[in-house]
Design a protein around this motif. Structure first.
Motif, PDB file in Angstrom:
ATOM      1  N   VAL A  78       0.822  -1.210   0.000  1.00 31.63           N
ATOM      2  CA  VAL A  78       0.000   0.000   0.000  1.00 31.63           C
ATOM      3  C   VAL A  78       0.855   1.257   0.000  1.00 31.63           C
ATOM      4  O   VAL A  78       0.481   2.272  -0.590  1.00 31.63           O
ATOM      5  CB  VAL A  78      -0.995  -0.026   1.184  1.00 31.63           C
ATOM      6  N   THR A  79       2.048   1.212   0.620  1.00 25.79           N
ATOM      7  CA  THR A  79       2.931   2.380   0.569  1.00 25.79           C
ATOM      8  C   THR A  79       3.581   2.502  -0.809  1.00 25.79           C
ATOM      9  O   THR A  79       3.782   3.609  -1.310  1.00 25.79           O
ATOM     10  CB  THR A  79       4.017   2.312   1.659  1.00 25.79           C
ATOM     11  N   TRP A  80       3.927   1.360  -1.418  1.00 25.93           N
ATOM     12  CA  TRP A  80       4.448   1.380  -2.797  1.00 25.93           C
ATOM     13  C   TRP A  80       3.423   2.031  -3.723  1.00 25.93           C
ATOM     14  O   TRP A  80       3.749   2.901  -4.525  1.00 25.93           O
ATOM     15  CB  TRP A  80       4.748  -0.049  -3.262  1.00 25.93           C
ATOM     16  N   LEU A  81       2.185   1.605  -3.583  1.00 26.02           N
ATOM     17  CA  LEU A  81       1.111   2.128  -4.420  1.00 26.02           C
ATOM     18  C   LEU A  81       0.886   3.613  -4.175  1.00 26.02           C
ATOM     19  O   LEU A  81       0.638   4.379  -5.113  1.00 26.02           O
ATOM     20  CB  LEU A  81      -0.163   1.335  -4.145  1.00 26.02           C
ATOM     21  N   ALA A  82       0.982   4.033  -2.919  1.00 24.36           N
ATOM     22  CA  ALA A  82       0.753   5.436  -2.590  1.00 24.36           C
ATOM     23  C   ALA A  82       1.795   6.331  -3.240  1.00 24.36           C
ATOM     24  O   ALA A  82       1.459   7.375  -3.816  1.00 24.36           O
ATOM     25  CB  ALA A  82       0.766   5.630  -1.071  1.00 24.36           C
ATOM     26  N   ARG A 133       0.421   7.967   8.603  1.00 24.00           N
ATOM     27  CA  ARG A 133      -0.974   7.882   8.180  1.00 24.00           C
ATOM     28  C   ARG A 133      -1.604   9.261   8.017  1.00 24.00           C
ATOM     29  O   ARG A 133      -2.199   9.562   6.981  1.00 24.00           O
ATOM     30  CB  ARG A 133      -1.764   7.054   9.193  1.00 24.00           C
ATOM     31  N   ARG A 134      -1.486  10.107   9.023  1.00 29.01           N
ATOM     32  CA  ARG A 134      -2.108  11.420   8.949  1.00 29.01           C
ATOM     33  C   ARG A 134      -1.514  12.261   7.828  1.00 29.01           C
ATOM     34  O   ARG A 134      -2.245  12.936   7.083  1.00 29.01           O
ATOM     35  CB  ARG A 134      -1.940  12.148  10.292  1.00 29.01           C
ATOM     36  N   VAL A 135      -0.195  12.244   7.715  1.00 29.46           N
ATOM     37  CA  VAL A 135       0.464  13.075   6.710  1.00 29.46           C
ATOM     38  C   VAL A 135       0.069  12.653   5.299  1.00 29.46           C
ATOM     39  O   VAL A 135      -0.265  13.482   4.449  1.00 29.46           O
ATOM     40  CB  VAL A 135       1.996  13.014   6.886  1.00 29.46           C
ATOM     41  N   ILE A 136       0.094  11.352   5.027  1.00 28.01           N
ATOM     42  CA  ILE A 136      -0.198  10.865   3.678  1.00 28.01           C
ATOM     43  C   ILE A 136      -1.669  11.035   3.316  1.00 28.01           C
ATOM     44  O   ILE A 136      -2.009  11.425   2.190  1.00 28.01           O
ATOM     45  CB  ILE A 136       0.229   9.397   3.522  1.00 28.01           C
ATOM     46  N   LEU A 137      -2.548  10.749   4.253  1.00 18.42           N
ATOM     47  CA  LEU A 137      -3.974  10.907   3.954  1.00 18.42           C
ATOM     48  C   LEU A 137      -4.304  12.360   3.608  1.00 18.42           C
ATOM     49  O   LEU A 137      -5.058  12.635   2.668  1.00 18.42           O
ATOM     50  CB  LEU A 137      -4.827  10.430   5.130  1.00 18.42           C
ATOM     51  N   VAL A 138      -3.725  13.291   4.336  1.00 18.27           N
ATOM     52  CA  VAL A 138      -3.953  14.706   4.040  1.00 18.27           C
ATOM     53  C   VAL A 138      -3.267  15.094   2.734  1.00 18.27           C
ATOM     54  O   VAL A 138      -3.868  15.729   1.855  1.00 18.27           O
ATOM     55  CB  VAL A 138      -3.454  15.589   5.198  1.00 18.27           C
ATOM     56  N   GLY A 139      -2.005  14.703   2.576  1.00 17.57           N
ATOM     57  CA  GLY A 139      -1.238  15.098   1.390  1.00 17.57           C
ATOM     58  C   GLY A 139      -1.809  14.561   0.094  1.00 17.57           C
ATOM     59  O   GLY A 139      -1.927  15.289  -0.892  1.00 17.57           O
ATOM     60  N   VAL A 140      -2.176  13.284   0.085  1.00 13.32           N
ATOM     61  CA  VAL A 140      -2.699  12.680  -1.148  1.00 13.32           C
ATOM     62  C   VAL A 140      -4.077  13.246  -1.490  1.00 13.32           C
ATOM     63  O   VAL A 140      -4.371  13.543  -2.656  1.00 13.32           O
ATOM     64  CB  VAL A 140      -2.746  11.145  -1.020  1.00 13.32           C
ATOM     65  N   ALA A 148      -6.247  12.119 -11.320  1.00 12.36           N
ATOM     66  CA  ALA A 148      -6.709  12.459  -9.966  1.00 12.36           C
ATOM     67  C   ALA A 148      -7.741  11.444  -9.474  1.00 12.36           C
ATOM     68  O   ALA A 148      -7.747  11.067  -8.297  1.00 12.36           O
ATOM     69  CB  ALA A 148      -7.296  13.865  -9.956  1.00 12.36           C
ATOM     70  N   ALA A 149      -8.618  11.004 -10.362  1.00 11.91           N
ATOM     71  CA  ALA A 149      -9.626  10.014  -9.982  1.00 11.91           C
ATOM     72  C   ALA A 149      -8.974   8.684  -9.595  1.00 11.91           C
ATOM     73  O   ALA A 149      -9.391   8.029  -8.625  1.00 11.91           O
ATOM     74  CB  ALA A 149     -10.608   9.802 -11.134  1.00 11.91           C
ATOM     75  N   ILE A 160      -6.545   5.076  -4.940  1.00 11.30           N
ATOM     76  CA  ILE A 160      -5.384   4.634  -4.168  1.00 11.30           C
ATOM     77  C   ILE A 160      -5.464   5.179  -2.742  1.00 11.30           C
ATOM     78  O   ILE A 160      -5.135   4.483  -1.780  1.00 11.30           O
ATOM     79  CB  ILE A 160      -4.085   5.085  -4.870  1.00 11.30           C
ATOM     80  N   TRP A 161      -5.913   6.421  -2.596  1.00  7.33           N
ATOM     81  CA  TRP A 161      -6.096   7.024  -1.275  1.00  7.33           C
ATOM     82  C   TRP A 161      -7.061   6.174  -0.433  1.00  7.33           C
ATOM     83  O   TRP A 161      -6.834   5.965   0.760  1.00  7.33           O
ATOM     84  CB  TRP A 161      -6.642   8.442  -1.432  1.00  7.33           C
ATOM     85  N   THR A 162      -8.105   5.675  -1.063  1.00  6.01           N
ATOM     86  CA  THR A 162      -9.075   4.834  -0.362  1.00  6.01           C
ATOM     87  C   THR A 162      -8.433   3.538   0.122  1.00  6.01           C
ATOM     88  O   THR A 162      -8.656   3.106   1.270  1.00  6.01           O
ATOM     89  CB  THR A 162     -10.266   4.518  -1.279  1.00  6.01           C
ATOM     90  N   LEU A 163      -7.622   2.912  -0.720  1.00  9.70           N
ATOM     91  CA  LEU A 163      -6.916   1.692  -0.314  1.00  9.70           C
ATOM     92  C   LEU A 163      -5.970   1.974   0.846  1.00  9.70           C
ATOM     93  O   LEU A 163      -5.874   1.181   1.792  1.00  9.70           O
ATOM     94  CB  LEU A 163      -6.135   1.119  -1.503  1.00  9.70           C
ATOM     95  N   PHE A 164      -5.278   3.100   0.770  1.00  4.77           N
ATOM     96  CA  PHE A 164      -4.354   3.471   1.843  1.00  4.77           C
ATOM     97  C   PHE A 164      -5.113   3.649   3.161  1.00  4.77           C
ATOM     98  O   PHE A 164      -4.654   3.220   4.222  1.00  4.77           O
ATOM     99  CB  PHE A 164      -3.621   4.763   1.465  1.00  4.77           C
ATOM    100  N   TYR A 165      -6.264   4.275   3.083  1.00  2.99           N
ATOM    101  CA  TYR A 165      -7.067   4.522   4.283  1.00  2.99           C
ATOM    102  C   TYR A 165      -7.420   3.208   4.989  1.00  2.99           C
ATOM    103  O   TYR A 165      -7.371   3.116   6.220  1.00  2.99           O
ATOM    104  CB  TYR A 165      -8.335   5.275   3.899  1.00  2.99           C
TER     105      TYR A 165
END
Length: 306
Positions: free
Chosen positions: A18-22, A81-88, A177-178, A183-188
């Motif tokens: 999931v981090t690779w994908l992000a 988690r917080r940083v990536i969810l906000v950033g992405v 973007a879509a 990917i953001w959803t998978l990360f979450y």
């Protein structure tokens, strides 16, 4: 012990994936503008000059450089988690906004914001992987993990180019973007900051791997080997004064302009020289990225001798 090993195996490869994908996904919104330039420079579209495009790129790079310092510290203090969810998520919103833009000023402002969003990725995600793989594994693991920027760049250019040529330049921003939102959803749902967050021991403890004292350790050692708390000014000062970090920073500073010259301008150059459309220019320009996995894999398997 067997159950712990099974659970550890599941979470470490889940986090790896999931981090690779992000990080690969961040390239979807990073490379949209480079491909859209082919259309934006046309008089019947917006007629942006090379000077206009260069200033927009410069705004991105300045913000990206500042963000590298900011988000690395935030990742230490608040967790990946917080940083990536906000950033992405902000990267997705910014890309959609760029697709709606009509002036050079708006492009510059939004691309600068995109630079800040993009800089959330590397440090927090690399740290996240480090929590799940011990010292003796990290070279090989990071060699495979670092293929994300190369393969992500190839996919991003191809997708943005296809979207721009098929539906118009605005879709070079909107369609990537879509995908990134997916990917953001998978990360979450699948990302975890540390093994301790799911009831597992730290990776060094699980592998019974001792850490070196901080006086003998390098920049890539685990948290337990450091003499300062993560995110503290003491830790930041220790990193910034590390001789190896300084040498690597100088080398990277000299390499970075060349890389971004190719990354941001190769589609435009190919369009002018070969007369290719947005899709072909994006794909051909990404061949520079396509060669990257060979080097990063070799680097991961080459033992260091310091």
């Amino acid at each position: 012990m067997k159950d712990t090993a099974t659970l550890f195996r599941r979470y470490r490869w889940q986090v790896f994936a999931v981090t690779w994908l992000a990080y690969a996904g961040l390239y979807l919104t990073r490379k949209s503008f480079a491909v859209a330039k082919v259309e934006l420079a046309k008089p019947e579209v917006m007629g942006l000059s090379k000077g206009d495009l260069a200033w927009i790129d410069g705004a991105y790079l300045a913000a990206y450089a500042v963000g590298q310092f900011l988000w690395g510290m935030c990742g230490d203090r608040f967790g990946t988690r917080r940083v990536i969810l906000v950033g992405v998520l902000m990267s997705v919103i910014t890309a959609v906004s760029m697709g709606c833009s009509t002036t050079v000023l708006l492009f510059g402002l939004f691309f600068a914001l995109q630079g800040l969003c993009q800089s959330t990725g590397w440090a927090p995600l690399a740290k996240n992987v480090g929590y799940f793989f011990s010292r003796r594994e990290r070279g090989r693991v990071m060699g495979f993990w670092c293929t994300n920027y190369a393969l992500g760049g190839v996919i991003a250019s191809a997708l943005a180019g296809w979207a721009a040529q098929s539906f118009g330049w605005r879709y070079a921003f909107w369609i990537p973007a879509a995908v990134l939102l997916g990917i953001w959803t998978l990360f979450y749902f699948f990302q975890t900051n540390r093994p301790e967050d799911v009831g597992l021991p730290p990776i060094d403890e699980f592998h019974q791997e001792k850490t070196k004292p901080s006086s003998e350790s390098g920049a890539g050692d685990s948290a337990g080997a450091r003499s300062h708390e993560d995110g503290s000014w003491g830790a930041i000062r220790e990193v910034l004064t590390n001789p190896m970090v300084i040498v690597l920073a100088c080398v990277y500073f000299l390499l970075k302009p060349t890389r971004y010259l190719i990354l941001f301008w190769s589609p435009t150059y190919l369009n002018e020289r070969l007369g290719t459309g947005a899709a072909e220019s994006g794909i051909l320009g990404s061949m520079f990225d396509f060669a990257g996995p060979i080097s990063v894999l070799a680097g991961g398997f080459t033992p260091s001798r310091m």
